[in-house]
Design an enzyme around this catalytic site. Structure first.
Site, PDB file in Angstrom:
ATOM      1  N   LEU A   1       0.825  -1.202   0.000  1.00 49.44           N
ATOM      2  CA  LEU A   1       0.000   0.000   0.000  1.00 49.44           C
ATOM      3  C   LEU A   1       0.858   1.251   0.000  1.00 49.44           C
ATOM      4  CD1 LEU A   1      -2.371  -1.287   2.807  1.00 49.44           C
ATOM      5  CD2 LEU A   1      -3.069  -0.975   0.449  1.00 49.44           C
ATOM      6  N   ASP A   2       0.574   2.137  -0.937  1.00 48.52           N
ATOM      7  CA  ASP A   2       1.143   3.472  -0.886  1.00 48.52           C
ATOM      8  C   ASP A   2       0.508   4.208   0.296  1.00 48.52           C
ATOM      9  OD1 ASP A   2       2.423   5.905  -1.719  1.00 48.52           O
ATOM     10  OD2 ASP A   2       0.497   6.512  -2.576  1.00 48.52           O
ATOM     11  N   LYS A   3       1.182   5.223   0.812  1.00 48.27           N
ATOM     12  CA  LYS A   3       0.627   5.968   1.954  1.00 48.27           C
ATOM     13  C   LYS A   3      -0.197   7.161   1.492  1.00 48.27           C
ATOM     14  CE  LYS A   3       2.978   8.921   4.487  1.00 48.27           C
ATOM     15  NZ  LYS A   3       2.099  10.124   4.544  1.00 48.27           N
ATOM     16  N   THR A   4       0.470   8.155   0.899  1.00 43.75           N
ATOM     17  CA  THR A   4      -0.184   9.408   0.571  1.00 43.75           C
ATOM     18  C   THR A   4      -1.192   9.225  -0.565  1.00 43.75           C
ATOM     19  OG1 THR A   4       1.819  10.583   1.217  1.00 43.75           O
ATOM     20  CG2 THR A   4       0.184  11.811  -0.051  1.00 43.75           C
TER      21      THR A   4
ATOM     22  N   VAL B   1      -1.240  -1.141  -4.402  1.00 43.76           N
ATOM     23  CA  VAL B   1      -2.320  -0.154  -4.399  1.00 43.76           C
ATOM     24  C   VAL B   1      -1.688   1.228  -4.331  1.00 43.76           C
ATOM     25  CG1 VAL B   1      -4.482   0.588  -3.330  1.00 43.76           C
ATOM     26  CG2 VAL B   1      -3.737  -1.799  -3.121  1.00 43.76           C
TER      27      VAL B   1
END
Length: 792
Positions: A453-456, A673
């Protein structure tokens, strides 16, 4: 061309050809739109006619601007005959609103396969919905009449003496039933045999003809009538699956209220509204086009597009989409694109494209069916020839048993077992705001064991917000708001909006006079208020240099603000909060007056409200989660703790994300994602790429295999659950199709099956697998665990 088996055959014929792009099928209208250069038109016609299809060109040159080589063809009949009715001799097509519809004009110079010009008959006009309905109603009437007449033939056979007049009368009645229901089947069957294909039309033609010739004319009539009726039922069911996603286009009204040059409002067709026009939509009305709000404020129900059930507030500057519902006030918006380029139209286009990409199990079934039918045909031939010699059967008995085997040899149920189910699943996902670009991607989701998972913009909103203020002095906060409101920096905007929100709806406007306002890039803003110099920015610029103690070993870590001699107890609060926010990775801004700290403000990218639940749902499915972010470690760890992720990898460049996904993928099937440009390589390398389409970049959307329209991270788990359910239904259908075939094959070999029983077995299996596949379209139950109110 009126069934999915024929569609699959045409795809296999055309897709390998050079230059062939997207194929768009309209089965009820027998229409096919092909994206291809003009140089490929002759080849397309040659291939289709060579396979036994009768083709009439509707449009070969008046293509949409984004598909300059599109050609539209109407295929009135074919050699498959999965449906026993024809289209009353007309080869007309009509467009049901494809995302890129080809026009129904005729190119009289279009090349024929043999070089001469194609001149479509004057009757080749597009069929409208009413004409299609009349044609289908006539087919149903003929099939039901044939069934009644076939029953009459059975009664004549059972109740009348075996004399020539009565036998002739019975044969005439049976022939009438066969002619009423089966002429189209015979025509297709002959074409199939002429081109060396053993499809259902060929098998049924041989079986019915053979049964009639050996004296089983009542059974031949009943077989043909039952077959035709069952095919109509199947056709209606399959059409429902194929048109489920097309129904989305009906959500956008065909007309819009448009402002004219003289200021008047006039209703006109949505298709004729130009980009930049101003459209008005009243409370309770659906939006006909996409655009951006220029006047008004309202709540808009976006569930038809994104699946989210909670209305979204819209005001000036916000984007609105066709098909959504205005709930409260009147909105005026500027049209951003044409009617065939709206988000709704693009959703339909994505799913239509996805239907052409076969899942691996579909390709396996196609290969199996291609061998199964000839094998059973050879078995039937062996029974007919060898039965009298090897089993002591009479020639008529052997031929009858062989005919029963021919009916059982039909692969329709097996071939239909996968595409209807996959199409239903794709449509069900699209209705919930999940756009899957192909059946193979939806099937792949069930294998996932890890999600990166990407954060921002993925776990977080991607927009900075004010999350903390270390002072309660209203005059000080008013000055901070006045300074921030004069800057267009994202952090300044977050501070201004956050401070205004703290005052609620009664917050006064910013009316503090700021003199000598100046922005210092990379540091902050300053201005004089009441004769004092105020600075809002990073620590060390708004306070004397001596107030900042930077540790040599940690150059990016700032010390808390120095004590303000006039600060008193407030200073202790500032220091404590500063240290807490710094540990949480917040972006800190200091407000200072004449070099003395007056307030500390914390800005952060806030976690989406659904992120923690999304991570928990993935864990419940046995899928581990990993955060991959280019942000600093402190901020990443703070978000990870909040959402429940243990494995955090921060400070990554795009190539680092790519390498991380490749390493995870080497151990287990991994999805990525993300929403940004820096996520593109990782999205492409993952087993499955999920793009957050609500605020994602074009590159990320292009690289992703699945698009999440409402940026709800829980859609990842829902996709996995839908994939697992799809897999279960697919194998249920395959087991049904093969199991029923195996049972009746055994009964036929044991001389316990009749032809009408074989038809019931074949068509019953087809109807069962279609009905089972359509279950995926039903309501929210299609995706376990999702309720209508669960979307953000």
């Amino acid at each position: 061309m009126d069934c999915m088996v024929e569609e699959g055959q045409i795809r296999r014929l055309l897709q390998p050809l050079p230059g062939i792009g997207r194929l768009r099928f309209d089965l009820p209208a027998r229409r096919l739109d092909v994206d291809a250069p003009a140089s490929a038109h002759a080849t397309i016609l040659s291939v289709l006619t060579g396979a036994g299809f009768q083709v009439q060109v509707l449009d070969a040159g008046h293509a949409p601007t984004d598909h300059p080589g599109a050609a539209a063809s109407a295929l009135p009949s074919s050699g498959c005959g999965c449906h026993g009715h024809d289209d009353d001799g007309h080869g007309h097509g009509h467009d049901h609103g494809h995302a890129h519809p080809a026009h129904a004009h005729h190119d009289h110079d279009a090349a024929h396969p043999h070089g001469e010009a194609v001149a479509p008959a004057p009757a080749t006009l597009p069929l409208d919905a009413a004409a299609i309905a009349r044609r289908d109603r006539r087919a149903w009437q003929q099939a039901l009449a044939a069934l009644v007449i076939a029953a009459g033939a059975e009664l004549l056979h059972l109740l009348t003496p075996e004399t020539l007049p009565w036998r002739a009368a019975g044969m005439a009645v049976a022939a009438l039933a066969i002619g009423l229901s089966g002429l189209a089947v015979f025509a297709k069957g002959l074409r199939a045999l002429r081109h060396g294909r053993l499809d259902i039309s060929a098998l049924m033609s041989v079986a019915v003809t053979g049964a009639f010739l050996i004296g089983q004319w009542p059974e031949a009539a009943m077989v043909m009538a039952l077959y035709t009726l069952a095919e109509l039922i199947e056709a209606r069911s399959v059409t429902r699956a194929r048109q489920a996603i097309q129904g989305l286009l009906d959500l956008a009204p065909p007309q819009a209220e448009v402002r004219q040059a003289d200021g008047r409002w006039q209703t006109q067709p949505a298709a004729s509204v130009a980009r930049g026009a101003r459209v008005r939509v009243r409370p309770g009305e659906r939006l006909a086009l996409d655009g951006r709000v220029v006047a008004g404020r309202s709540a808009v129900d976006q569930s038809p597009v994104t699946g989210e059930s909670i209305p979204v507030d819209k005001t000036v500057g916000d984007e609105v989409w066709a098909g959504t519902i205005n709930q409260q006030g009147t909105l005026e918006f500027e049209v951003g694109c044409a009617a065939d380029e709206t988000v709704l139209a693009r959703i339909v286009q994505v799913v239509e494209d996805a239907q052409s990409r076969q899942a691996p199990i579909q390709r396996f079934i196609d290969r199996f069916a291609a061998r199964y039918t000839p094998a059973v045909f050879v078995l039937a031939l062996g029974v007919a020839l060898g039965g009298p010699l090897l089993a002591g059967l009479s020639p008529l008995q052997a031929v009858y048993k062989a005919l029963v085997l021919l009916v059982i040899a039909c692969p329709c149920a097996l071939v239909l077992s996968t595409p209807v189910t996959v199409v239903s699943a794709l449509a069900a996902a699209a209705r919930r705001g999940i756009l899957v670009k192909g059946g193979e991607f939806l099937e792949q989701a069930r294998h996932l064991r890890c999600v990166a998972l990407d954060k921002t913009g993925t776990l977080t909103t991607g927009r900075p917000q004010l999350v903390g203020v270390a002072t309660d002095a209203a005059p000080v906060l008013a000055i901070a708001r006045a300074l921030a409101a004069r800057s267009d920096h994202p952090v300044s905007r977050a501070i201004a909006q956050g401070l205004a929100a703290r005052g609620g709806a009664t917050a006064p406007p910013v009316d503090i006079e700021v003199e000598d306002f100046r922005a210092e890039p990379g540091r902050g803003v300053e201005g004089r208020v009441g004769g004092r110099l105020w600075r809002l920015g990073q620590l060390g610029w708004g306070t004397p240099q001596a107030a900042v103690e930077v540790e040599e070993q940690q150059p990016h870590t700032q010390a808390p603000p120095a004590a303000d001699p006039a600060g008193g107890p407030q200073e202790a609060i500032w220091v404590e909060r500063y240290r807490t926010w710094q540990a949480e990775g917040r972006s800190l801004t200091v407000l200072a007056a004449d070099g003395r700290v007056q307030a500390v403000l914390a800005v952060a990218d806030t976690v989406r409200p659904d992120s923690r639940q999304a991570v928990a749902e993935l864990a419940a499915l046995g899928i581990r989660t990993v955060m991959l972010t280019g942000d600093q470690a402190a901020s990443a760890q703070a978000v990870a703790r909040e959402v429940g992720i243990d494995d955090v990898r921060a400070g990554l460049m795009p190539q680092d994300k790519l390498q991380a996904v490749q390493a995870l993928q080497a151990r287990a099937p991994t999805a990525m994602v993300g929403d940004g440009i820096n996520d593109g390589p990782a999205l492409s390398a993952a087993a499955l790429g999920f793009g957050m389409a609500g605020g994602g970049t074009d590159l990320a959307m292009e690289a992703a295999d699945v698009l999440v329209m409402n940026d709800d991270l829980r859609q990842v788990a829902r996709t996995v659950r839908l994939s697992r359910r799809l897999h279960a239904v697919l194998w249920q259908n395959i087991a049904l199709a093969l199991g029923i075939k195996a049972v009746f094959l055994g009964l036929a070999l044991a001389d316990q099956a009749t032809m009408w029983m074989a038809v019931f077995a074949d068509m019953g299996a087809s109807l069962l697998v279609v009905a089972n596949g359509l279950r995926l379209l039903r309501g929210a139950d299609a995706v376990p665990g999702q309720s209508r109110g669960s979307a953000r």
